[in-house]
Design a protein around this motif. Structure first.
Motif, PDB file in Angstrom:
ATOM      1  N   ALA A  43       0.997  -1.097  -0.013  1.00 59.85           N
ATOM      2  CA  ALA A  43       0.050   0.157   0.024  1.00 59.85           C
ATOM      3  C   ALA A  43       0.752   1.133   0.136  1.00 59.85           C
ATOM      4  O   ALA A  43       2.258   1.275   0.420  1.00 59.85           O
ATOM      5  CB  ALA A  43      -0.894  -0.006   1.246  1.00 59.85           C
ATOM      6  N   ASP A  44       0.276   2.347  -0.474  1.00 62.17           N
ATOM      7  CA  ASP A  44       0.975   3.491  -0.497  1.00 62.17           C
ATOM      8  C   ASP A  44       0.929   4.340   0.916  1.00 62.17           C
ATOM      9  O   ASP A  44       0.806   5.439   0.907  1.00 62.17           O
ATOM     10  CB  ASP A  44       0.205   4.503  -1.404  1.00 62.17           C
ATOM     11  N   LYS A  45       1.446   3.563   2.007  1.00 59.81           N
ATOM     12  CA  LYS A  45       1.858   3.915   3.286  1.00 59.81           C
ATOM     13  C   LYS A  45       2.908   3.472   3.842  1.00 59.81           C
ATOM     14  O   LYS A  45       3.403   2.429   3.618  1.00 59.81           O
ATOM     15  CB  LYS A  45       0.292   3.730   4.102  1.00 59.81           C
ATOM     16  N   LYS A  46       3.516   4.204   4.903  1.00 56.92           N
ATOM     17  CA  LYS A  46       4.619   3.825   5.358  1.00 56.92           C
ATOM     18  C   LYS A  46       4.583   2.630   6.301  1.00 56.92           C
ATOM     19  O   LYS A  46       3.433   2.606   6.968  1.00 56.92           O
ATOM     20  CB  LYS A  46       5.557   5.116   6.398  1.00 56.92           C
ATOM     21  N   GLY A  47       5.327   1.682   6.227  1.00 56.17           N
ATOM     22  CA  GLY A  47       5.346   0.516   7.222  1.00 56.17           C
ATOM     23  C   GLY A  47       4.214  -0.540   6.498  1.00 56.17           C
ATOM     24  O   GLY A  47       3.903  -1.526   7.227  1.00 56.17           O
ATOM     25  N   MET A  48       3.604  -0.196   5.540  1.00 58.77           N
ATOM     26  CA  MET A  48       2.817  -1.103   4.821  1.00 58.77           C
ATOM     27  C   MET A  48       3.393  -1.987   3.615  1.00 58.77           C
ATOM     28  O   MET A  48       2.731  -2.482   2.663  1.00 58.77           O
ATOM     29  CB  MET A  48       1.502  -0.494   4.218  1.00 58.77           C
ATOM     30  N   ASP A  49       4.695  -2.272   3.679  1.00 63.71           N
ATOM     31  CA  ASP A  49       5.350  -3.282   2.766  1.00 63.71           C
ATOM     32  C   ASP A  49       5.322  -4.375   3.020  1.00 63.71           C
ATOM     33  O   ASP A  49       6.276  -5.067   3.893  1.00 63.71           O
ATOM     34  CB  ASP A  49       6.730  -2.645   2.541  1.00 63.71           C
ATOM     35  N   PHE A  50       4.404  -5.322   2.504  1.00 64.58           N
ATOM     36  CA  PHE A  50       4.347  -6.539   2.896  1.00 64.58           C
ATOM     37  C   PHE A  50       4.682  -7.553   1.889  1.00 64.58           C
ATOM     38  O   PHE A  50       4.888  -8.851   2.056  1.00 64.58           O
ATOM     39  CB  PHE A  50       2.776  -6.848   3.122  1.00 64.58           C
ATOM     40  N   ASN A  51       4.869  -7.257   0.844  1.00 68.07           N
ATOM     41  CA  ASN A  51       5.348  -7.689  -0.575  1.00 68.07           C
ATOM     42  C   ASN A  51       4.526  -8.976  -0.804  1.00 68.07           C
ATOM     43  O   ASN A  51       5.011 -10.065  -1.281  1.00 68.07           O
ATOM     44  CB  ASN A  51       6.745  -8.095  -0.402  1.00 68.07           C
ATOM     45  N   ILE A  52       3.204  -9.173  -0.310  1.00 63.78           N
ATOM     46  CA  ILE A  52       2.351 -10.506  -0.554  1.00 63.78           C
ATOM     47  C   ILE A  52       2.262 -10.722  -2.112  1.00 63.78           C
ATOM     48  O   ILE A  52       2.328 -12.018  -2.199  1.00 63.78           O
ATOM     49  CB  ILE A  52       1.176 -10.221   0.264  1.00 63.78           C
ATOM     50  N   TYR A  53       2.115 -10.093  -2.856  1.00 66.22           N
ATOM     51  CA  TYR A  53       1.965 -10.360  -4.275  1.00 66.22           C
ATOM     52  C   TYR A  53       3.482 -10.878  -4.753  1.00 66.22           C
ATOM     53  O   TYR A  53       3.361 -11.948  -5.594  1.00 66.22           O
ATOM     54  CB  TYR A  53       1.286  -9.455  -5.107  1.00 66.22           C
ATOM     55  N   GLN A  54       4.277 -10.163  -4.331  1.00 68.34           N
ATOM     56  CA  GLN A  54       5.719 -10.802  -4.799  1.00 68.34           C
ATOM     57  C   GLN A  54       5.799 -12.236  -4.162  1.00 68.34           C
ATOM     58  O   GLN A  54       6.327 -12.968  -4.829  1.00 68.34           O
ATOM     59  CB  GLN A  54       6.806  -9.840  -4.236  1.00 68.34           C
ATOM     60  N   GLU A  55       5.542 -12.521  -2.910  1.00 70.41           N
ATOM     61  CA  GLU A  55       5.898 -13.630  -2.362  1.00 70.41           C
ATOM     62  C   GLU A  55       4.907 -14.752  -3.061  1.00 70.41           C
ATOM     63  O   GLU A  55       5.275 -15.734  -3.165  1.00 70.41           O
ATOM     64  CB  GLU A  55       5.533 -13.572  -0.969  1.00 70.41           C
TER      65      GLU A  55
END
Length: 160
Positions: A43-55
Motif C-alpha cells: 500500500a502507499d503508506k509507510k510501514g505497509m510493505d508486505f510484498n504479499i503479491y511478490q511472495e
C-alpha cells in the motif's frame, strides 16, 4: 524477472516472472485488491510493505507457472490517476495484460486470472468477456458491492 509495459488506455508498469523450465505453459495474471496497491502488494503508506503479491508470485513460479503482476493506475510506475480509476478501467487493464501475454509469449497455452479482494470482481467480469483457462479468487467479498462500500464509507468517512 522482467520489467514490462502493458498498453491499456494508459501505460501500466509490471513484472513478468517465468520459471526456469516452463513445462506448464500457463500464465497467471495477478489482479490486485482495492486501494493504492503496487505490483508487490504494498500500500502507499509507510510501514505497509508486505510484498504479499511478490511472495505469492515467487511461490507460483516455483511450481512452474509464469506470473504477470502490475502496478495499478496512478500507483508505482504506472500512468493514470488512481482516484479516477473505476471498475471498467480495471477490467480494461486486465484485458490488456492478457493481450500482452498472447502477443509476447507464444509459448503460453493458457491464461489464469488470480484476483485478490476487489480483484475478484474484476477477474470474474473479465472471465465473462475473454476466454481464460480459469479463475482463482482470494478473499473476495461476502456481501454485495453496494453493501460493502456503504459499510466502508460509514467506518471511514474521511478516507477517499
Amino acid at each position: 524477472m522482467k520489467e514490462i509495459k502493458i498498453k491499456s488506455s494508459v501505460t501500466l508498469a509490471g513484472t513478468l516472472t517465468m520459471p526456469e523450465q516452463d513445462d506448464q505453459h500457463i500464465a497467471i495474471v495477478m489482479i490486485p485488491g482495492s486501494g493504492k496497491v503496487d505490483r508487490d502488494g504494498n500500500a502507499d503508506k509507510k510501514g505497509m510493505d508486505f510484498n504479499i503479491y511478490q511472495e505469492l508470485s515467487d511461490f507460483l513460479v516455483s511450481l512452474g507457472y509464469t506470473t504477470l503482476r502490475y502496478d495499478k493506475r496512478g500507483v508505482g510506475k504506472s500512468d493514470g490517476d488512481h482516484l479516477r480509476t473505476g471498475l471498467h478501467d480495471g477490467i480494461e487493464d486486465v484485458q490488456a495484460a492478457i493481450q500482452y501475454i498472447k502477443n509476447d509469449l507464444p509459448v503460453i497455452d493458457k491464461v489464469l486470472l488470480l484476483g485478490h479482494s476487489e480483484g475478484t470482481m474484476i477477474a470474474t467480469a473479465v472471465a465473462t468477456q475473454v476466454d481464460v483457462g480459469g479463475v482463482i479468487l482470494l478473499a473476495g467479498g461476502g456481501e454485495t458491492l453496494e453493501e460493502g462500500t456503504k459499510r466502508q464509507r460509514e467506518k471511514c468517512p474521511n478516507v477517499t
